[in-house]
Design an enzyme around this catalytic site. Structure first.
Site, PDB file in Angstrom:
ATOM      1  N   GLY A 205      36.041  41.705  36.220  1.00 29.66           N
ATOM      2  CA  GLY A 205      37.025  42.656  36.750  1.00 29.66           C
ATOM      3  C   GLY A 205      38.434  42.283  36.364  1.00 29.66           C
ATOM      4  O   GLY A 205      38.645  41.416  35.513  1.00 29.66           O
ATOM      5  N   ASN A 206      39.401  42.932  36.960  1.00 26.60           N
ATOM      6  CA  ASN A 206      40.801  42.611  36.701  1.00 26.60           C
ATOM      7  C   ASN A 206      41.600  42.739  37.995  1.00 26.60           C
ATOM      8  O   ASN A 206      41.062  43.140  39.015  1.00 26.60           O
ATOM      9  CB  ASN A 206      41.355  43.509  35.591  1.00 26.60           C
ATOM     10  CG  ASN A 206      41.295  44.966  35.981  1.00 26.60           C
ATOM     11  OD1 ASN A 206      42.000  45.413  36.866  1.00 26.60           O
ATOM     12  ND2 ASN A 206      40.392  45.709  35.324  1.00 26.60           N
ATOM     13  N   ARG A 207      42.902  42.404  37.921  1.00 26.40           N
ATOM     14  CA  ARG A 207      43.684  42.294  39.150  1.00 26.40           C
ATOM     15  C   ARG A 207      44.433  43.571  39.536  1.00 26.40           C
ATOM     16  O   ARG A 207      45.330  43.551  40.363  1.00 26.40           O
ATOM     17  CB  ARG A 207      44.676  41.125  39.012  1.00 26.40           C
ATOM     18  CG  ARG A 207      43.968  39.805  38.741  1.00 26.40           C
ATOM     19  CD  ARG A 207      44.797  38.612  39.080  1.00 26.40           C
ATOM     20  NE  ARG A 207      45.940  38.452  38.201  1.00 26.40           N
ATOM     21  CZ  ARG A 207      47.165  38.235  38.612  1.00 26.40           C
ATOM     22  NH1 ARG A 207      47.437  38.164  39.884  1.00 26.40           N
ATOM     23  NH2 ARG A 207      48.137  38.083  37.735  1.00 26.40           N
TER      24      ARG A 207
END
Ligand code: CTP
Length: 403
Positions: A205-207
């Site tokens: 995932g990412n932030r």
């Protein structure tokens, strides 16, 4: 009666009354015939002369003040909408219970047009059971609430109860009157960050928090657009803060977002792809949890590319559609702009909003700088601010490109 449509603007006795002066100006500028009706107590905050000068109309706060022919019945009958800002706890109580003891509450009781209420009071008063009941009664009768917002209160405390920002009050009022600048246009916005599952408990995932996309969606909706939000893993409290008329489609992975985007896009006039979409997904999903192998010093994952949703929409768009995307880049501002310009030329979108991201900027709740470029990479705008300020400027720039 004037050719212009009439708005009754009720003013309650709250400190926020001074901010309502800019609401009057904006509504007059939008071509409406604004009649300000302050409660008698509110005249201590802002006087009759100010309201008269800003609205260009006479100001009455008691029923027996106007000459015959402009009584509360006539004022109510000719109104297209009634907006009350600030709406104090006392005023909400009087309206909810049909008490008509001044000009404003008489007009509200006599009117059948939409009623918009922008409450402003201390958190304790907003959260008091009596106010909660009054709000519920008013909602059930069809009144629309704008705010209240959370932040610094006039008492010096922090909390919910501030009057909503003036531009939000104006845009919601215009949208109710069918005069929002995106009225009835269909807009798709993607937001959040996709998560590509590796096994039942892990993902890549990412932030991205999704706040930027959420603010853009909110801005379009407040100006009358019919918004569809493709939401990738956005916090439910953030989603709950959106106007109820935004259609939310949950698209947690890049593939799901791609599918939903292709399905929705033919109906849309504008697509703004603000989500952080994974460029790669695990080549294979492991149905069982991947186990650690003792003694193994290296572990590799096989990934395969996802579809580039933005580039795909840009290649399919008609001349009547506008596609905008973001380029989230790291490095110095000059490097960021250069990378964004190359991305604009590569993706074929009408507008790319370039922003700088890193450990402490771009993601989450911070100030961001944005440069907007066209398909050729030429700059067409530059802004800086928090996400809601940027969202307003982004939506305004898209408006200018569409016209
Ligand atoms: N985007 C997309 N589909 C993808 C990847 C990105 O639609 N599979 C969109 C994003 O929503 C954004 C724009 O493309 O509007 C640019 O995203 P970004 O991550 O900055 O660019 P990438 O194309 O992924 O390029 P790179 O990661 O190499 O910078």
């Amino acid at each position: 009666m004037s050719e212009r449509r009439r708005i009754i603007l009720g003013v309650g006795a709250g400190i926020a009354a001074y901010k309502t002066t800019s609401v009057v100006r904006a509504l007059v500028k939008s071509g409406f015939d604004v009649w300000v009706i302050p409660t008698p107590a509110s005249l201590k905050m802002v006087g009759e002369v100010t309201w008269q000068a800003l609205s260009g109309n006479p100001v009455y706060s008691q029923v027996d003040e106007p000459p015959s022919g402009v009584g509360h019945i006539e004022l109510a009958r000719d109104a297209s909408a009634i907006l009350v800002a600030p709406a104090t706890a006392d005023l909400l109580a009087r309206i909810a219970h049909g008490i008509a003891d001044d000009m404003l509450t008489n007009v509200i009781l006599a009117a059948s047009c939409p009623l918009l209420l922008a409450p402003a009071m201390h958190t304790n008063m907003w959260e008091n059971g009596a106010t909660k009941d009054n709000v519920q009664i008013l909602r059930q009768r069809g009144a629309r609430f704008i705010g209240p917002a959370t932040g610094a209160l006039s008492s010096g405390d922090q909390g919910i109860g501030r009057m909503a920002p003036e531009d939000e009050i104006v845009s919601q009022t215009l949208a109710v009157l069918g005069s929002g600048s995106w009225q009835d246009q269909k807009v798709m916005v993607s937001a959040g960050g996709t998560r590509e599952p590796l096994d039942p408990v892990r993902f890549l995932g990412n932030r991205s928090s999704g706040r930027f996309g959420i603010e853009i969606a909110r801005n379009f909706a407040l100006q009358g657009a019919q918004v569809t939000l493709l939401a990738a893993n956005i916090d439910s409290a953030l989603l709950a803060s959106l106007p109820a008329n935004i259609a939310v489609i949950s698209t947690p992975t890049a593939a799901q977002m791609h599918r939903a985007a292709l399905e929705q896009f033919p109906k849309m006039q504008v697509a703004v792809m603000a989500a952080a979409v994974a460029d790669y997904q695990p080549a294979e999903f492991q149905a069982q949890k991947i186990k650690k192998i003792p003694g193994q010093n290296e572990f590799s994952l096989q990934l395969r590319p996802t579809a580039d949703i933005l580039a795909d929409l840009a290649s399919k768009k008609s001349d009547q559609q506008l596609v905008a995307g973001f380029a989230a880049e790291t490095g110095s501002w000059d490097q960021v702009v250069q990378l964004g310009q190359e991305k604009a030329r590569r993706k074929g979108a009408d507008i790319i909003f370039i922003n700088q991201v890193g450990e402490s900027s771009g993601f989450g709740d911070v100030t961001t700088r944005v440069s907007a470029v066209d398909q050729q990479g030429s700059e067409i705008g530059q802004f800086a601010g928090d996400k809601s300020q940027l969202a307003a400027q982004i939506v305004a720039l898209i408006r200018r490109q569409v016209q």
